[in-house]
Design an enzyme around this catalytic site. Sequence first.
Site, short mmCIF file in Angstrom:
data_model
loop_
_atom_site.label_atom_id
_atom_site.label_comp_id
_atom_site.label_asym_id
_atom_site.label_seq_id
_atom_site.Cartn_x
_atom_site.Cartn_y
_atom_site.Cartn_z
N HIS A 124 -24.54 -11.51 -2.80
CA HIS A 124 -24.49 -10.55 -3.91
C HIS A 124 -24.99 -11.20 -5.20
O HIS A 124 -25.80 -10.61 -5.93
CB HIS A 124 -23.05 -10.07 -4.08
N GLU A 125 -24.53 -12.41 -5.50
CA GLU A 125 -24.92 -13.07 -6.74
C GLU A 125 -26.40 -13.45 -6.72
O GLU A 125 -27.11 -13.30 -7.73
CB GLU A 125 -24.05 -14.31 -6.97
#
Length: 266
Positions: A124-125
Amino acid sequence: MKSIPALLLSAFILSGCATHQSPTGRSQTLLFSSEEINQMGDQSFEQIKKQERLSTDSKLVTYVDCVANRVTRVLPDKSLKWDVVVFESDQVNAFALPGGHIGVYTGLLNVAENEDQLATVIGHEVAHVLANHSNEQVSRAQMTGLGMQLADAALGAGGVSNKDLYMAALGLGTQVGFILPYGREQESEADIMGVELMARAGFDPSQSMLLWQNMAKAGGDQGPELLSTHPSHSHRIDDLSQMQAQVMPLYLASKDKVNNRCQIAK
């Protein structure tokens, strides 16, 4: 010279902006080149490493490296070597920065119970960086920087430098006292891209829903730092549930090709 009305000045500024499309087709205004945004990421990461305590637990560091390296190996740009650092902190948090930098706080490992759940967060990051969300946020900070500095001065916090604005826009607001949160559309894009990245890297995407359920339980009513600006848990879990049919075949096709599982050595 007479002052230019604010709306007209904004129009002049925006007319010179580079407009791009995000991976989901959303319009983005990006003021900085990839070289400039990478340099901001490099500088911010060096500053964070000076401010935070680095973990000396070699087994823990090896585990996080393993998960992060598997995720970054499936990225389109094979030339970029990602720098992964584990910070010794109770924060339930992680971040990725332009230029190839990933930071994971040890507190996150109390919530991400296995390699698949940790890959959910890292994917996600990293997706935020891949989708130019960092550039988009820093561009927004550039365009609204004067207003932010005035607001900060009104609160008695003193002057705010451009470097502080950029760090806040890069998602490092805890370091400078404020943050420019990613929007809901950006978060949804990062969820979509992140769960696909983890599946392609041989991590079980069904664990992504369990991870966010764990996040919802962590940190009491406010939740952990990682969720301070994110969409509601139920909304995120619903979206990830709907994506399972799309990403599960990617996982099934890639899991048998994974030579090493990522586990903390006993």
